[in-house]
Scaffold this motif. Structure first.
Motif, PDB file in Angstrom:
ATOM      1  N   GLU A  55       0.909  -1.391   0.018  1.00  0.00           N
ATOM      2  CA  GLU A  55       0.445   0.353  -0.045  1.00  0.00           C
ATOM      3  C   GLU A  55       0.542   1.677  -0.233  1.00  0.00           C
ATOM      4  N   ASP A  56       1.849   1.002   0.220  1.00  0.00           N
ATOM      5  CA  ASP A  56       2.804   2.389   0.495  1.00  0.00           C
ATOM      6  C   ASP A  56       3.737   2.466  -0.496  1.00  0.00           C
ATOM      7  N   GLU A  57       3.626   1.792  -1.533  1.00  0.00           N
ATOM      8  CA  GLU A  57       4.420   1.847  -2.523  1.00  0.00           C
ATOM      9  C   GLU A  57       3.775   1.927  -3.995  1.00  0.00           C
ATOM     10  N   GLU A  58       4.445   2.421  -4.845  1.00  0.00           N
ATOM     11  CA  GLU A  58       3.347   2.862  -6.577  1.00  0.00           C
ATOM     12  C   GLU A  58       3.527   1.960  -7.304  1.00  0.00           C
ATOM     13  N   LEU A  59       2.873   1.360  -8.140  1.00  0.00           N
ATOM     14  CA  LEU A  59       3.322   0.140  -9.434  1.00  0.00           C
ATOM     15  C   LEU A  59       3.298   1.096 -10.528  1.00  0.00           C
ATOM     16  N   VAL A  60       4.496   0.893 -11.421  1.00  0.00           N
ATOM     17  CA  VAL A  60       4.292   1.846 -12.429  1.00  0.00           C
ATOM     18  C   VAL A  60       5.100   0.635 -13.018  1.00  0.00           C
ATOM     19  N   GLU A  61       5.259  -0.588 -13.652  1.00  0.00           N
ATOM     20  CA  GLU A  61       4.717  -1.182 -14.753  1.00  0.00           C
ATOM     21  C   GLU A  61       5.051  -3.105 -13.980  1.00  0.00           C
ATOM     22  N   LYS A  62       4.088  -3.624 -14.788  1.00  0.00           N
ATOM     23  CA  LYS A  62       3.775  -5.078 -14.442  1.00  0.00           C
ATOM     24  C   LYS A  62       3.712  -5.895 -15.770  1.00  0.00           C
ATOM     25  N   GLU A  63       4.559  -6.503 -15.727  1.00  0.00           N
ATOM     26  CA  GLU A  63       5.438  -7.065 -17.273  1.00  0.00           C
ATOM     27  C   GLU A  63       5.856  -8.717 -17.011  1.00  0.00           C
ATOM     28  N   ARG A  64       4.141  -9.801 -17.456  1.00  0.00           N
ATOM     29  CA  ARG A  64       4.819 -10.920 -17.529  1.00  0.00           C
ATOM     30  C   ARG A  64       5.990 -11.799 -17.969  1.00  0.00           C
ATOM     31  N   ARG A  65       6.747 -12.099 -17.960  1.00  0.00           N
ATOM     32  CA  ARG A  65       8.115 -12.366 -19.162  1.00  0.00           C
ATOM     33  C   ARG A  65       8.002 -14.340 -19.003  1.00  0.00           C
ATOM     34  N   SER A  66       9.081 -14.879 -19.088  1.00  0.00           N
ATOM     35  CA  SER A  66       9.176 -16.067 -18.990  1.00  0.00           C
ATOM     36  C   SER A  66       9.599 -16.675 -17.951  1.00  0.00           C
ATOM     37  N   GLY A  67       9.267 -17.252 -16.994  1.00  0.00           N
ATOM     38  CA  GLY A  67       9.222 -17.424 -15.753  1.00  0.00           C
ATOM     39  C   GLY A  67       9.102 -16.832 -14.888  1.00  0.00           C
ATOM     40  N   TYR A  68       8.348 -15.466 -15.270  1.00  0.00           N
ATOM     41  CA  TYR A  68       9.286 -14.518 -13.709  1.00  0.00           C
ATOM     42  C   TYR A  68       7.783 -13.521 -14.543  1.00  0.00           C
ATOM     43  N   THR A  69       7.511 -12.459 -13.254  1.00  0.00           N
ATOM     44  CA  THR A  69       6.646 -11.376 -13.521  1.00  0.00           C
ATOM     45  C   THR A  69       7.432 -10.017 -13.315  1.00  0.00           C
ATOM     46  N   LYS A  70       8.087  -9.278 -14.281  1.00  0.00           N
ATOM     47  CA  LYS A  70       8.615  -8.244 -13.554  1.00  0.00           C
ATOM     48  C   LYS A  70       8.045  -6.875 -14.001  1.00  0.00           C
ATOM     49  N   VAL A  71       8.412  -6.492 -12.701  1.00  0.00           N
ATOM     50  CA  VAL A  71       7.624  -5.630 -11.443  1.00  0.00           C
ATOM     51  C   VAL A  71       8.489  -4.554 -11.595  1.00  0.00           C
ATOM     52  N   VAL A  72       7.902  -2.973 -11.844  1.00  0.00           N
ATOM     53  CA  VAL A  72       9.068  -1.422 -11.871  1.00  0.00           C
ATOM     54  C   VAL A  72       7.777  -1.005 -10.641  1.00  0.00           C
ATOM     55  N   LYS A  73       8.288  -0.748  -9.245  1.00  0.00           N
ATOM     56  CA  LYS A  73       7.455   0.348  -8.727  1.00  0.00           C
ATOM     57  C   LYS A  73       8.926   1.652  -8.180  1.00  0.00           C
ATOM     58  N   LYS A  74       8.510   1.804  -7.042  1.00  0.00           N
ATOM     59  CA  LYS A  74       8.994   3.243  -6.353  1.00  0.00           C
ATOM     60  C   LYS A  74       8.405   2.730  -4.956  1.00  0.00           C
ATOM     61  N   CYS A 132      10.565  10.487  -0.807  1.00  0.00           N
ATOM     62  CA  CYS A 132       9.770   9.526  -1.361  1.00  0.00           C
ATOM     63  C   CYS A 132       8.223   9.067  -2.043  1.00  0.00           C
ATOM     64  N   PRO A 133       8.042   8.225  -3.034  1.00  0.00           N
ATOM     65  CA  PRO A 133       9.073   6.996  -2.948  1.00  0.00           C
ATOM     66  C   PRO A 133      10.285   7.106  -3.603  1.00  0.00           C
ATOM     67  N   HIS A 134      10.910   6.496  -4.083  1.00  0.00           N
ATOM     68  CA  HIS A 134      12.077   6.620  -4.722  1.00  0.00           C
ATOM     69  C   HIS A 134      12.045   4.994  -5.870  1.00  0.00           C
ATOM     70  N   GLY A 135      12.932   5.421  -6.760  1.00  0.00           N
ATOM     71  CA  GLY A 135      12.680   4.660  -8.567  1.00  0.00           C
ATOM     72  C   GLY A 135      12.842   5.279  -8.860  1.00  0.00           C
ATOM     73  N   PRO A 136      12.469   4.627 -10.174  1.00  0.00           N
ATOM     74  CA  PRO A 136      11.379   3.551  -9.919  1.00  0.00           C
ATOM     75  C   PRO A 136      12.601   1.689  -9.658  1.00  0.00           C
ATOM     76  N   TYR A 137      12.440   0.613  -9.777  1.00  0.00           N
ATOM     77  CA  TYR A 137      13.514  -0.608  -8.936  1.00  0.00           C
ATOM     78  C   TYR A 137      12.625  -1.172  -9.769  1.00  0.00           C
ATOM     79  N   VAL A 138      13.092  -1.870 -10.731  1.00  0.00           N
ATOM     80  CA  VAL A 138      13.015  -3.322 -11.245  1.00  0.00           C
ATOM     81  C   VAL A 138      12.865  -4.681 -10.542  1.00  0.00           C
ATOM     82  N   TYR A 139      12.708  -5.535 -10.213  1.00  0.00           N
ATOM     83  CA  TYR A 139      11.988  -6.557  -9.785  1.00  0.00           C
ATOM     84  C   TYR A 139      11.568  -8.016 -10.268  1.00  0.00           C
TER      85      TYR A 139
END
Length: 107
Positions: free
Chosen positions: A52-71, A81-88
């Protein structure tokens, strides 16, 4: 085949011993279940959400994982704050999700 097959060393003994006690029909069911479980564990998760305290910037399903970009907030009283965006990269791990931090998003 006159001798039973040698199990791979990676299979725990308790699983090997349990399988050896099963009849052919049950082994077929185990094979089907193992295939379905492998497919489930390797498919990219859809249920990825930001806290709830994070900001979802992007979500994309890939082969074997989901790429998430968030602040994300830093937890300190800062004006940036918030910092980023960071990729997971998010994948399944047992009953949960494994969040692998990749780094800042390149622009």
């Amino acid at each position: 085949m006159s001798e039973p097959p040698e199990p791979p060393e990676e299979i725990p003994k308790y699983i090997q011993e349990g399988l050896e006690k099963q009849d052919v029909d049950t082994l077929e069911e185990v094979i089907d279940y193992a295939r379905e479980l492998r497919e489930y564990l390797t498919e990219p998760p859809e249920e990825v959400e930001a806290n709830e305290d994070e900001e979802l910037v992007e979500k994309e399903r890939r082969s074997g994982y989901t790429k998430v970009v968030k602040k994300v907030p830093c937890g300190k009283d800062c004006s940036g704050c918030p910092h980023g965006p960071y990729v997971y990269h998010v994948s399944r791990s047992g009953d949960g999700l494994d969040w692998e931090y990749i780094g800042p998003q390149e622009e």
